[in-house]
Design an enzyme around this catalytic site. Structure first.
Site, PDB file in Angstrom:
ATOM      1  N   ARG A  57      19.980  21.551   0.396  1.00 25.48           N
ATOM      2  CA  ARG A  57      20.062  20.137   0.781  1.00 25.48           C
ATOM      3  C   ARG A  57      20.869  19.364  -0.262  1.00 25.48           C
ATOM      4  NH1 ARG A  57      15.766  18.443   4.136  1.00 25.48           N
ATOM      5  NH2 ARG A  57      16.816  16.418   4.133  1.00 25.48           N
ATOM      6  N   PRO A  76       0.792  -1.216   0.000  1.00 22.59           N
ATOM      7  CA  PRO A  76       0.000   0.000   0.000  1.00 22.59           C
ATOM      8  C   PRO A  76       0.834   1.281   0.000  1.00 22.59           C
ATOM      9  CG  PRO A  76      -0.811  -1.556   1.628  1.00 22.59           C
ATOM     10  CD  PRO A  76       0.500  -2.075   1.146  1.00 22.59           C
ATOM     11  N   GLU A  77       0.587   2.134  -0.967  1.00 26.69           N
ATOM     12  CA  GLU A  77       1.053   3.510  -0.916  1.00 26.69           C
ATOM     13  C   GLU A  77      -0.203   4.351  -0.745  1.00 26.69           C
ATOM     14  OE1 GLU A  77       4.280   4.875  -3.166  1.00 26.69           O
ATOM     15  OE2 GLU A  77       4.878   2.906  -3.862  1.00 26.69           O
ATOM     16  N   HIS A 134      -2.677 -15.005   8.967  1.00 23.69           N
ATOM     17  CA  HIS A 134      -2.171 -13.646   9.184  1.00 23.69           C
ATOM     18  C   HIS A 134      -3.269 -12.638   9.526  1.00 23.69           C
ATOM     19  CE1 HIS A 134       1.712 -15.084   7.941  1.00 23.69           C
ATOM     20  NE2 HIS A 134       1.231 -15.481   6.780  1.00 23.69           N
ATOM     21  N   ARG A 152       3.318  -9.477   6.675  1.00 25.68           N
ATOM     22  CA  ARG A 152       4.680  -9.047   6.999  1.00 25.68           C
ATOM     23  C   ARG A 152       4.760  -8.240   8.295  1.00 25.68           C
ATOM     24  NH1 ARG A 152       7.058  -7.561   0.976  1.00 25.68           N
ATOM     25  NH2 ARG A 152       6.200  -9.395  -0.003  1.00 25.68           N
TER      26      ARG A 152
END
Length: 271
Positions: A152, A2-3, A91, A110
């Site tokens: 940066r 998932p993003e 899970h 996970r």
DNA sequence: TTAATCACCTGAGGGC
DNA sequence: TGCCCTCAGGTGATTA
């Protein structure tokens, strides 16, 4: 995996099914996630009603009258609304059972996901309070990137993936947005012009909006709230295409590792 | 303060 | 067929 678009797709799928539902019981089978599921979550939720499901960055915020449950899907987490009698698999970490015979099930093989409970303002929670703007909001712009990137030396790819700069830009969308902007992923954040940052911000918004419209990105682990895969992968221009011809110039797409993440770029189109 | 690296975890896929 | 190894990824913590 998932993003932000996947999280938003999950929110849109789950919200109409759980809002207004009364919570009858909560079953936690395995508290071991990124952080242990807090003791007492069952007591906090039982008897409550989900009033709204919101999203901040990749966190889902389930509001009740007495507090909020914060949930992160991590790498492989998923939420599904199922009949309360559905047998649990290996899970399946948590079931939130409603009085209407349905339940909200959190599965995470996970175990990079997390669940939190807060009785204060969820947006002020220590995990959410210092995050950057939402990419689709007016607060996010090329000007914002140029301002924070000034001076940066960090490469631009990990820079835009830093949640303190802008939230929700994961590895897939960082690769896609940089390719669409013609910016090389290793270019220092402080060495990009304001005009190119405008392009980059525009492409980040475009890629994420397209992915949300398409229902998220299908890779190995992601399914939406219906258990169906997302459909954005077919539109990925560069991610996962190492060695293949660049869709713009035909040169082979290079695959490297940058900041421990797979990175795809075209040496001719990106600089 | 900044940048880089580590740690967490497990399924998939490839090589033997 | 089965074993072993590598890879993938988000993000907070740690180190330099």
């Amino acid at each position: 995996m998932p993003e932000l678009p996947e999280v938003e797709t999950t929110r849109r799928g789950v919200a109409p099914l759980v809002c207004g539902s009364n919570i009858e019981s909560v079953t936690i089978r395995n508290r071991r996630l990124r952080w242990p599921i807090p003791e007492g979550l069952e007591r906090s939720l039982t008897g409550n009603t989900f009033l709204a499901v919101e999203r901040r960055a990749k966190y889902l915020i389930f509001r009740t009258a007495s507090g909020c449950m914060l949930l992160h899907l991590g790498m492989s987490g998923s939420l599904r609304v199922l009949p309360a009698t559905t047998p649990a698999l290996k899970h399946d970490h948590a079931d939130i059972v409603f009085t209407n015979g349905q339940m909200l099930r959190f599965t995470d093989p996970r175990r990079f996901g997390s669940i939190h409970w807060t009785e204060g303002n969820p947006l002020a929670h220590q995990l959410l309070g210092k995050l950057g703007p939402e990419p689709l909001s007016d607060d996010f712009s090329g000007e914002h990137l140029a301002k924070l990137g000034a001076g940066r030396r960090i490469s631009v790819k990990p820079f835009i993936m830093d949640g303190h700069i802008v939230v929700g830009v994961g590895n897939i969308y960082a690769n896609e947005a940089l390719f669409a902007s013609g910016i090389h992923p290793t270019r220092s954040a402080g060495r990009i012009s304001a005009r190119r940052y405008d392009q980059l911000a525009t492409q980040i918004k475009r890629v994420i909006a397209m992915a949300i419209d398409a229902g998220g990105t299908t890779l190995k682990d992601f399914t939406n709230a219906d258990g169906n895969p997302g459909y954005f992968r077919i539109q990925l221009a560069i991610y996962g295409h190492g060695g293949e011809p660049c869709p713009n110039c035909g040169d082979p797409i290079k695959q490297t590792v940058l900041a421990q993440r797979s990175t795809f770029h075209c040496s001719r189109c990106q600089h």
